[in-house]
Each structure stands twice: as structure tokens, then as C-alpha cells.
Design an enzyme around this catalytic site. Structure first.
Site, mmCIF file in Angstrom:
data_model
loop_
_atom_site.group_PDB
_atom_site.id
_atom_site.type_symbol
_atom_site.label_atom_id
_atom_site.label_comp_id
_atom_site.label_asym_id
_atom_site.label_seq_id
_atom_site.Cartn_x
_atom_site.Cartn_y
_atom_site.Cartn_z
ATOM 1 N N HIS A 158 1.137 -0.872 -0.043
ATOM 2 C CA HIS A 158 -0.086 -0.374 0.302
ATOM 3 C C HIS A 158 0.641 0.934 0.398
ATOM 4 O O HIS A 158 -0.009 2.160 -0.733
ATOM 5 C CB HIS A 158 -1.244 -0.165 1.206
ATOM 6 C CG HIS A 158 -1.359 1.386 1.236
ATOM 7 N ND1 HIS A 158 -0.873 1.631 2.442
ATOM 8 C CD2 HIS A 158 -2.720 1.800 0.877
ATOM 9 C CE1 HIS A 158 -2.534 2.940 2.659
ATOM 10 N NE2 HIS A 158 -3.183 3.078 1.480
ATOM 11 N N GLU A 207 2.248 1.846 -3.889
ATOM 12 C CA GLU A 207 1.261 2.498 -4.198
ATOM 13 C C GLU A 207 1.105 4.160 -4.525
ATOM 14 O O GLU A 207 0.913 4.666 -4.875
ATOM 15 C CB GLU A 207 -0.082 1.948 -3.601
ATOM 16 C CG GLU A 207 -1.126 1.951 -4.565
ATOM 17 C CD GLU A 207 -2.337 2.704 -3.405
ATOM 18 O OE1 GLU A 207 -3.028 3.919 -3.652
ATOM 19 O OE2 GLU A 207 -2.925 1.943 -2.696
#
Lengths: 445, 435
Positions: free
Chosen positions: B69, B72
Site C-alpha cells: 500500500h 502504491e
């Protein structure tokens, strides 16, 4: 520039039936489904709870399908045709919406008949609910009233929704705009069977109703549905077109409510002067809110999140029906004042100087792309038209996009002066996790 | 030049497929009647990948929880600055999401599709991390984690997964924790990017209003111009998760109005092939639909008894090496509801699945399948999922039509078992009455 061509409302074909029902149809083969929506609007009031309860009572059964399971089964047997209801706020109005979506028969094995039986079912739910001596069955009513109260209470679970309603309570008090659209727990508890029957009768017979349809339709088909549903003439006064209320009076207010939250919610409201607003200014307000807090490129996002790392989200939105600018940020409690100052600074800066060319250009493009994107879904098409109807500015998609594209930096400065001083600062505040940040990049304790 | 082939589908939608340089699979769904285009570039890498690959497919070095995450987020900044601003300047909105098994990046635009497509490809394959930018992101993600910490649905869900699983990384919160993300460094981010963001492990989908040949040629040129090492599709090593649940119950106080319940069932039936996977997935979904959709007598009984309301939901999720069913509800009496659910499951197992209920559930599924083609976004999502699961879009309806009530009955007995279950409950705080 209101699109006043006869028989048209923006991109929709439009007609009013003899009974006074407004029918809007957008014929298209773009989607694999047919969408029909029935909308009733009424000024938001202390009767919100009763009106919001009615769709939940309808689905509990009809004369021919006496239980909720029977009703669901009837829809499911039509290849999962979906029926749903929602109750939401549009400016001062409460809108009750019933929505039917069926799959286009040509895409299913054997091309079964789906649409006509689904419409018949919808009609049955609305006009022939299961009643006992003219009332919703007592046990059903008691249970749905309890569920409704719980739905209102459950808004506390979503801390942003909760904080937003608290801001409205504080800012608008008893003004229709501030009233919770589902009503309050006390109002839900006080509901009697007669209130539900009265609210249901209003839907059937009295309140202004609009029918929206998007899909492989002809206008006449939908008019026929409207005639079949609503034959007797309805009172033609548009009860929801209320006079705009005066600005809520009172001093600016800071309200901090403590709760056990990990991330604090800081939201503010400012009143916006909408008097004598022309079309250019109407669109400039939208672009203004976009420059201030509508996306990654916006002032608030770039300053509060990207430059100072003080929030996960930081945004602004503007209600052009009531005239309110909202800002909201998810922050650490220790940063409340700093974030408040940064927000104020950006609002002041847009009042004092025009936006930069690049941010203006980006915002206009994003808004145009967003407006066009609404037309890639049937629901979005209906929402675009409904927003135009509520604002009294019904336009085609192309007209909306042209007008957005024409907004200039000078227009933004002009509408920035319509933004009033902060009316309410509300913070749903948890424990501070770190020392107040005063340097870019934030500070860890 | 990438050759495009038509992908047959029962809906008759125009779908084209090709393979771009470095092995990136491309799907195109031209929809001239649409106003906007939607592009999505996804990697078969998510929060489940808690270790770097090692030689011979063995589990490698552990990385901090939440790194997929974090990566990202960080890809949105490169040497020229903020990538999302570049999309904005091209009239596009962009976003990204990290899930258990995939991370996807997407844009949506009404103009300049080709420039936006090129921007998407370039930023995802061109990482740039500095100590300073990583430190800044830690502050932002910390606020995101705190937002999830306040979300009862999220908390009750991950508390349940921690109960169902001993070691499997599905129990790890996707964003990690405030502590774990502080251990993330530019070097670790680079290593994860090199390992998991190889084009051969990814798929690109574009749907909407554009010229298919021109977009394919542009994607081809863009990728061909980029320096990318040799790589391959990533297969997750086996975890060695025991069949038992880690604990039967978790319960805590939380800022909620009513108790929140999640009852979970750990799946022991791990699929042996992609089609097997799809069968398991669809059988379970149809089974849950038969048992718990609002048309079922069970739903009606629980609803009328006041034990459930509209918040009630039953769903199934899984990947190659795990699967679980979750039944979620807001209810005043979680323990009574759990007891009733077990009675109901035993009763349904004894009686078998009625043919008429099964047909209804399957028809509903067919209707939903058609509806997924309504939007470029939902179709792109389905194509990405099918690609990573190595099945064709039409296999969804094909397999659904093969299933029988006997399949559902077997699945009910094998999967929804009390000894494979765990309960997660959030209760309102004792002082909530003061609110």
C-alpha cells in the site's frame, strides 16, 4: 440559459401527463439495462421520519405477495431485477426515490419478458401494500419503526456522516436545510400507524412526482406507465420550490465534541450569497470549490496534505441550492488550529487574488470530464437532470460543459466575494497523538 | 507491433486482447458511445505478499506490513513531481487501490486518452523514492490508518481474520500499522517494485471512447522505449497455514451505536486449478445467495425476529491459498444470532438445497453478469480479476451453468462448519448512553 425547447429538458425528452406528472426519458442503447426512477419531493420538515419510513413498509408485502420474502422472490425471478428505495436531501427538499433496474431482455437466454412484469410489481408495491383494516400491520409497523430508529442511530458508526450532521444541527437549527433527512430518534420513536398511512397517501396522491427513464425506451411508453400509475390529477403546486431562507443568524461558532476516535474530523461551514446569481456565476461557484478543495490539484489538498502532511483527506464542496461552502479534513487533534489556519488562508487568498491559470484550467477540465462521465451511467444522467431541475437551470450536457469551460479567473474572484465568513467550525475530536505541527512535514512527538 | 485478437463473449461486447513488449497483457474494450475512457494498470501483488521472492520459489525476506500500500502511494511522486497533477493537467482524474492480491492504478478522462495512457504506463514503471519523500508519506498514511481504525466495518473484519488465521498474511491489515510503516525505506520499496511490478506480472485494461489500434500502438511504443529487466509472473509460495482457526472469538468495545457481528468460516478446500478455483468461488456465492438473500425463508425468519436488518450480509472471498465466508450483521444480541445461524445451517444441510431456490440464485447471477458490462470501470475490474485468476470472462457464466444443487449442498456441509468458524464482535462502550 435554460433549455426551454418544447418537449425537452436538457438531454431528456420531457412531457407532463394530464394528471400533472413530469416524465423525463433518455432513449439510449448505451446500457445493458433499463432504469426507471420515481421521485417525490417535499420540503424537509419534522415529517421527514414518517416519509422515510414508508418505502421500508411497502417492501414488507403486497396483497398478492404478502411477505418481504415473497416480494424479493418475485423480483429475483426476473433475473435479479433490482428494486430499491432511497431518501435523500436536495437543498431544502427531501426526495423519496424508488428505483427499478431490469436487464435488457435481449442479453438473456431465451429473451424472457422482464420489464413489464417488473413494472407491474413496482406498481403493486406502491399502490397495493399489505394493509390490515386500512393500516400497515401492527407488528410490521413496530418493527420497521424500530429498524428506522436504528438506521438513524447507526449514522454514529460513520464518524464523517455523524460529524457532518452535527455541523448542520449547529449551523441551521430548525431551518429545513439542517433537518436530518431520516428524522431524529425521537421523531422515529413517536411515529404512529396513522403517520405512515398519511405519508404513503401523500406519495400516491398528493406530492409532486417525477418519473425518469433511461434505456431502450420511447417517451410514449413511459408516459403510459405514468398514466397507469397516477391517473387522478395531482395538486400542481410545487411544494418543494420554497423561498430561499435568510442567512442563518448568529455569531460564528466553534464547537468541539470529544469522542473516542483515532482520527479527528474538522469541518466548517460558510454561507454563500446566492442573490441575483447569473449562469456564469453559478458555474464559477462550482469551479471555485474545485480550485479550493476538489481533488489532488486543489489548494487544500496540496497545502494541508501534500505540503504539510497534516491530513489524509482535505476537501471543499459547495451546495449551490442553499448556498453553503463546506470544508472537511481528517486530522490529528493537535493540528486543529494549524489546519484551520491553512484553510482560512486559502479561502482568503482566492478572495484577494485570482487563481493561477494552471489550476483554473485543471479544475475546469476535471469538472467537464466529471460532467461527461455522469453520462456514462444511467443513474448519472438522471442525477444531472435532477440537479438542473432543483436549481432551475436545466441544460444539456454540452451546454453545461460550454459554460464550465467559459469560467474565467475574474469570475472566480467575483464569486469568491460571495463566500461569507466562517459560520461554524465543528471538530469531532479524539486524543492528540503528537505535538502540534508547526513546521512543514509535520512533527512526531 | 502488438497483434490484437478478439475475445469472444456471450454479451457480444467488442473485446480485444494482445501482449505488449516485456510481456504486459493488454485488454481493450472500445465503447464509442461512451463519453469517457477508463484505463487500469494492475499488478498481481498486494498485502498478501509479505515476503520478497527468493530463489527457487522459497519464502524470502519478510518486508514490513503495509508496504504494498505504501508503494502504491509513493509511485504517485517521481522526479518531475506529483503524478496526479500531471493527470489533472490532461483532464483526467486518477486513483489507485491496494487489495489482498492486487494493486491497481487507474485514470478516467473525457479527453487526451492517449497522453493519459502513456502517463499511466510511465509512472507505474518509473519509481523514484527518497528518504525525505518516504518520511512525508508516513505522516499521510498514518492519518489514513487512523481513519480505518475508526471504521467499525474494517475493524470487525480484520479482528475476524486475525481469529481465522494463525500465520497467513490475509490477517494483516492492508495499510499496515503506524509502527510497521515507520520501518519502510526507499531501498525496500525499490526491491518490492523490482520484484512485483514486472510487466509479465501485470495487466493493462482500457475501456471507453478511443481508437483501439492507436492506443495499442502507443502502449507498444511506450513500453518498448522503457528499460525493464527480465521478469515473470509471480506465484505466491505456500504459507503452511494450519487448518484450525487461531481463536474462536474476539470481542472489544468500540464507538458504535449497536453491537457489530462478523461470523467467519475458514475454507479448507484449496483449489487445484483455475477452473477449480472458479467453481469453488461461484458455488459458495450461489450457496450464500440461496441461504441468505432477502427472498430466503431463513432471512425472513431472522428479520421478523428482529435479529437482523438491512445491514445483514453474507459474502465469500478467496485466493489460491485461502478462502473465507463472512456473515456480517448489526444486532442487539450477537450470541443469539450466531446460535440461530448454526441451527439454520444444520437445518439447511439436512434438507438440501431446493431446486427452485438454486435456479433463482443462478438467474440473479446471470442478470448481475450482464449488468457488469454497463460500465467500463466494472468490466475492467472483472477483466483484471479474471486475468490474474487465469480464467476467461465467459467461464463465469459457463461454470455457473454447470453447477447443480448437489454441488451447493456438498459445499454447505464441507465449508460452513461450526468448528471452522470464529466470531468477531464490537460492542458499544459502556458509557455510550451519555451520548
Amino acid at each position: 440559459m435554460v433549455d426551454a425547447a418544447p418537449g425537452r429538458a436538457g438531454d431528456f425528452l420531457a412531457a407532463r401527463t394530464r394528471a400533472g406528472v413530469d416524465v423525463f426519458v433518455l432513449p439510449t442503447r448505451k446500457f445493458k439495462t433499463k432504469l426507471v426512477r420515481l421521485h417525490w419531493r417535499t420540503p424537509s420538515s419534522r415529517r421527514n421520519a414518517a416519509r422515510a419510513l414508508v418505502p421500508n413498509l411497502m417492501r414488507r408485502g403486497t396483497r398478492r405477495h404478502p411477505s418481504m420474502a415473497d416480494v424479493s422472490r418475485a423480483f429475483e425471478s426476473l433475473y435479479g431485477s433490482s428494486w430499491s428505495s432511497s431518501v435523500y436531501k436536495h437543498g431544502q427538499a427531501q426526495i423519496t426515490s424508488l428505483r427499478l433496474e431490469t436487464v435488457e431482455e435481449r442479453f438473456l437466454p431465451g429473451k424472457p419478458a422482464i420489464f413489464a412484469p417488473a413494472v407491474a410489481l413496482m406498481r403493486e408495491l406502491l399502490f397495493e401494500p399489505h394493509l390490515v383494516r386500512g393500516a400497515f400491520p401492527e407488528d410490521v409497523f413496530a418493527q420497521e419503526r424500530l429498524n428506522h430508529r436504528r438506521e438513524i442511530e447507526a449514522q454514529y458508526n460513520d464518524k464523517m456522516t455523524w460529524a457532518f450532521q452535527r455541523l448542520l444541527d449547529v449551523t441551521f437549527g430548525e431551518e429545513p436545510y439542517g433537518l436530518p433527512v431520516l428524522g431524529t430518534v425521537e421523531q422515529a420513536n413517536a411515529l404512529q400507524g396513522g403517520d405512515a398511512i398519511a405519508a404513503w397517501t401523500d406519495l400516491k396522491e398528493r406530492l409532486p412526482v417525477r418519473i425518469f427513464a433511461v434505456g431502450d425506451f420511447a417517451l410514449a411508453e413511459v408516459e403510459a406507465i405514468a398514466d397507469e400509475f397516477f391517473a387522478p390529477a395531482r395538486p400542481d403546486a410545487d411544494a418543494a420550490a420554497a423561498v430561499r431562507p435568510p442567512p442563518a443568524a448568529g455569531e460564528p461558532r466553534l464547537l468541539i465534541e470529544r469522542d473516542d476516535v483515532s482520527q479527528s474530523k474538522l469541518i466548517t461551514a460558510r454561507l454563500v450569497d446566492l442573490s441575483d446569481l447569473d449562469e456564469r456565476e453559478f458555474d464559477a461557484l462550482r469551479v471555485y470549490a474545485g480550485v479550493l478543495g476538489g481533488g489532488f490539484h486543489s489548494r487544500m489538498f496540496q497545502s494541508i496534505r501534500e505540503k504539510h502532511s497534516l491530513a489524509y483527506f482535505a476537501s471543499a464542496s459547495l451546495d449551490r441550492l442553499r448556498g453553503v461552502l463546506f470544508t472537511s479534513c481528517g486530522i490529528d487533534a493537535s493540528d486543529r488550529e494549524k489546519v484551520g489556519e491553512l484553510t482560512e488562508k486559502e479561502i482568503a487568498s482566492l478572495r484577494d487574488a485570482p487563481p493561477r491559470d494552471d489550476e483554473l484550467e485543471q479544475t475546469r477540465r476535471l469538472m467537464i470530464s466529471g460532467a461527461r462521465g455522469m453520462f456514462d451511467s444511467a443513474g448519472g444522467m438522471v442525477e444531472t437532470l435532477e440537479a438542473g431541475l432543483s436549481a432551475g437551470r436545466v441544460r444539456t450536457l454540452d451546454a453545461i460543459c460550454r459554460s464550465l469551460a467559459a469560467v474565467t479567473a475574474a469570475d472566480i474572484t467575483r464569486v469568491a466575494r460571495r463566500i461569507g465568513p466562517v459560520r461554524t467550525i465543528y471538530c469531532l475530536e479524539g486524543a492528540a497523538r503528537h505535538a502540534a505541527a508547526d513546521e512543514p512535514g509535520g512533527g512526531e512527538a | 507491433m502488438t497483434k490484437l485478437e478478439a475475445v469472444p463473449n456471450t454479451i457480444g461486447e467488442t473485446l480485444l486482447k494482445g501482449v505488449l513488449p516485456h510481456g504486459l497483457t493488454l485488454y481493450l474494450n472500445p465503447r464509442p458511445e461512451f463519453s469517457r475512457s477508463f484505463g487500469m494498470l494492475a499488478t498481481h501483488y498486494g498485502s498478501l505478499d509479505s515476503r520478497l521472492p527468493a530463489a527457487g520459489g522459497a519464502p524470502g525476506e519478510a518486508v514490513p506490513e503495509g508496504i504494498a500500500h505504501f508503494l502504491e502511494h509513493k509511485l504517485f511522486e517521481d522526479q518531475q513531481g506529483d503524478v496526479s497533477l500531471r493527470f489533472s493537467a490532461l483532464g483526467a482524474s486518477c486513483n489507485a487501490g491496494t487489495e489482498f492480491a492486487k494493486t491497481s492504478y487507474h485514470f478516467s478522462t473525457a479527453e487526451k486518452v492517449e497522453e493519459n495512457l502513456e502517463t499511466l504506463i510511465r509512472f507505474v514503471y518509473d519509481p523514484w523514492f527518497t528518504a525525505e519523500s518516504v518520511a512525508k508519506e508516513q505522516g499521510i498514511i498514518e492519518q489514513e490508518i487512523r481513519m480505518y481504525d475508526d471504521d467499525p466495518d474494517w475493524v470487525v473484519f480484520f479482528n475476524l481474520l486475525e481469529s481465522l488465521y494463525h500465520f497467513h498474511p490475509v490477517r494483516i491489515n492492508i495499510a499496515g500499522t503506524v509502527q510497521t510503516i515507520r520501518r519502510i525505506t526507499p531501498e525496500l520499496l525499490h526491491r518490492c517494485h523490482t520484484a512485483f511490478y514486472h510487466p509479465a506480472n501485470m495487466v493493462l485494461v482500457l475501456g471507453g471512447a478511443f481508437d483501439a489500434e492507436r492506443c495499442a500502438a502507443l502502449a507498444d511504443r511506450t513500453l518498448a522505449s522503457m528499460k525493464i529487466g527480465v521478469g515473470s509472473a509471480w506465484s505466491r509460495p505456500a504459507i503452511g497455514e494450519p487448518p484450525t482457526v487461531a481463536r474462536r472469538r474476539s470481542e472489544r468495545e468500540f464507538a458504535v451505536a449497536r453491537p457489530q457481528l462478523a461470523l467467519g468460516f475458514k475454507d479448507l478446500d484449496l483449489p487445484k486449478s483455475p477452473r477449480d478455483f472458479l467453481r469453488r468461488d461461484l458455488t459458495t456465492r450461489l450457496l450464500l445467495d440461496v441461504l441468505f438473500s432477502p427472498s430466503s425463508p431463513h432471512h425472513q425468519r431472522l428479520y421478523e425476529a428482529g435479529l437482523i436488518d438491512d445491514a445483514f450480509d453474507a459474502s465469500y472471498s478467496g485466493e489460491d491459498d485461502f478462502g473465507f465466508t463472512i456473515i456480517g450483521a448489526e444486532t442487539d444480541d450477537p450470541d443469539r444470532l450466531v446460535a440461530e445461524l448454526f441451527v439454520l445451517l444444520r437445518d439447511a444441510a439436512a434438507k438440501g438445497i431446493p431446486e427452485a431456490d438454486f435456479t433463482l440464485a443462478r438467474n440473479r447471477f446471470l442478470g448481475r453478469f450482464v449488468r457488469a458490462f454497463n460500465s467500463a470501470e466494472s468490466l475492467a475490474g472483472a477483466l483484471v480479476t479474471c486475468h490474474f485468476r487465469k480464467v476467461a470472462l465467459d467461464d463465469l457464466t459457463g461454470v455457473a451453468m454447470e453447477l447443480t444443487t448437489a454441488d451447493l449442498s456438498r459445499r454447505l456441509v464441507a465449508h460452513l462448519r461450526e468448528e471452522q468458524s470464529a466470531v468477531s464482535i464490537l460492542r458499544p462502550k459502556a458509557d455510550a448512553a451519555a451520548r
